[in-house]
Design an enzyme around this catalytic site. Structure first.
Site, PDB file in Angstrom:
ATOM      1  N   GLN A  11       0.820  -1.217   0.000  1.00 34.68           N
ATOM      2  CA  GLN A  11       0.000   0.000   0.000  1.00 34.68           C
ATOM      3  C   GLN A  11       0.854   1.267   0.000  1.00 34.68           C
ATOM      4  O   GLN A  11       0.452   2.287  -0.555  1.00 34.68           O
ATOM      5  CB  GLN A  11      -0.927   0.008   1.225  1.00 34.68           C
ATOM      6  CG  GLN A  11      -2.037  -1.031   1.180  1.00 34.68           C
ATOM      7  CD  GLN A  11      -3.161  -0.644   0.233  1.00 34.68           C
ATOM      8  OE1 GLN A  11      -3.081   0.345  -0.490  1.00 34.68           O
ATOM      9  NE2 GLN A  11      -4.215  -1.429   0.227  1.00 34.68           N
ATOM     10  N   HIS A  33       0.336  -3.336  -9.190  1.00 28.80           N
ATOM     11  CA  HIS A  33      -1.015  -2.827  -9.453  1.00 28.80           C
ATOM     12  C   HIS A  33      -1.386  -1.644  -8.570  1.00 28.80           C
ATOM     13  O   HIS A  33      -2.295  -0.887  -8.902  1.00 28.80           O
ATOM     14  CB  HIS A  33      -2.049  -3.945  -9.316  1.00 28.80           C
ATOM     15  CG  HIS A  33      -2.268  -4.426  -7.923  1.00 28.80           C
ATOM     16  ND1 HIS A  33      -1.406  -5.300  -7.292  1.00 28.80           N
ATOM     17  CD2 HIS A  33      -3.262  -4.169  -7.027  1.00 28.80           C
ATOM     18  CE1 HIS A  33      -1.849  -5.558  -6.085  1.00 28.80           C
ATOM     19  NE2 HIS A  33      -2.970  -4.885  -5.888  1.00 28.80           N
ATOM     20  N   THR A  69      10.160 -19.804 -15.507  1.00 21.78           N
ATOM     21  CA  THR A  69      10.383 -18.676 -16.417  1.00 21.78           C
ATOM     22  C   THR A  69       9.693 -17.420 -15.893  1.00 21.78           C
ATOM     23  O   THR A  69       8.534 -17.455 -15.497  1.00 21.78           O
ATOM     24  CB  THR A  69       9.824 -19.009 -17.816  1.00 21.78           C
ATOM     25  OG1 THR A  69      10.449 -20.196 -18.292  1.00 21.78           O
ATOM     26  CG2 THR A  69      10.080 -17.866 -18.789  1.00 21.78           C
ATOM     27  N   CYS A 159      -6.781  -8.372   2.431  1.00 26.13           N
ATOM     28  CA  CYS A 159      -6.395  -9.734   2.799  1.00 26.13           C
ATOM     29  C   CYS A 159      -7.470 -10.435   3.613  1.00 26.13           C
ATOM     30  O   CYS A 159      -7.500 -11.660   3.684  1.00 26.13           O
ATOM     31  CB  CYS A 159      -5.094  -9.717   3.607  1.00 26.13           C
ATOM     32  SG  CYS A 159      -3.739  -8.895   2.765  1.00 26.13           S
TER      33      CYS A 159
END
Length: 211
Positions: A11, A33, A69, A159
């Site tokens: 945050q 994000h 990967t 969460c």
């Protein structure tokens, strides 16, 4: 003594100044994000010689810490978002602090709405994050009514969304169970339209006033 310290800085990353040396942490996680980057991309800081047991085995990538990967495209997009935002952290923080102060002032003028940290003007808090509780109302009821009006908010941390228990953080802050069950978390960034925040405030005040 001797415990390692990890902080979830998702945050706060590039919304407030963060210095791992000043914080004294052994590990820190951040995510893309929250700064306008792609979902499901993040970064882990590890202090030198901090032990880490891998969760994915089978290869030697990342010095044996994570096999598989890597998604280079999202990593590059994450880096681009960070480079774009980094020079403007102080400006964004000041803008969001002003907006959140105004929202707090408007909402807490209602006798049933309270800031969870008490004196919001003096609290050292994350800008763009408004945390309140409403006396005599349940968070889920408020969320449903606000959603119908076109506003997305949360009853607690991301969460713990979906849990019927009050936030353990609010409980640790001394907020009673009934009050904590009426908590709302309103979050926004510098892309928010101040007029939308005004509309949100009036909508919530209308809901609380008629409940």
């Amino acid at each position: 003594m001797g415990a390692l310290f990890h902080t979830d800085a998702i945050q706060g990353y590039l919304h407030i100044p963060l210095d791992v040396t000043e914080l004294g942490v052994d590990a820190m996680t951040v995510a893309a994000h929250k700064i306008g980057g792609p979902v499901a991309s993040g970064a882990l800081y590890l202090k030198n010689r901090t032990p880490l047991r891998p969760r994915i085995f089978g290869g030697g990538q990342e010095a044996g810490r994570r096999a598989g990967t890597q998604d280079l495209r999202t990593q590059l997009a994450f880096a681009a978002a960070a480079r774009t935002l980094a020079p403007h952290v102080a400006q964004e923080r000041a803008t969001l602090q002003t907006l959140s102060n105004k929202l707090y002032a408007t909402l807490t003028a209602h006798p049933r709405i309270h800031a969870t940290m008490g004196d919001y003007a003096q609290a050292d808090r994350l800008p763009g994050m408004v945390s309140i509780y409403v006396d005599g109302m349940d968070s889920e009821e408020l969320i449903v009514k606000l959603d119908a009006a076109g506003f997305e908010v949360s009853a607690g941390s991301a969460c713990s969304s979906g849990s019927m228990d009050p936030s353990h953080v609010l409980s640790a802050m001394g907020i009673g169970r009934e009050q904590a069950l009426g908590a709302l978390r309103i979050s926004f960034d510098d892309r928010v339209d101040p007029a939308d925040l005004d509309d949100f405030a009036q909508t919530l005040l209308s809901i609380v006033g008629t409940a």
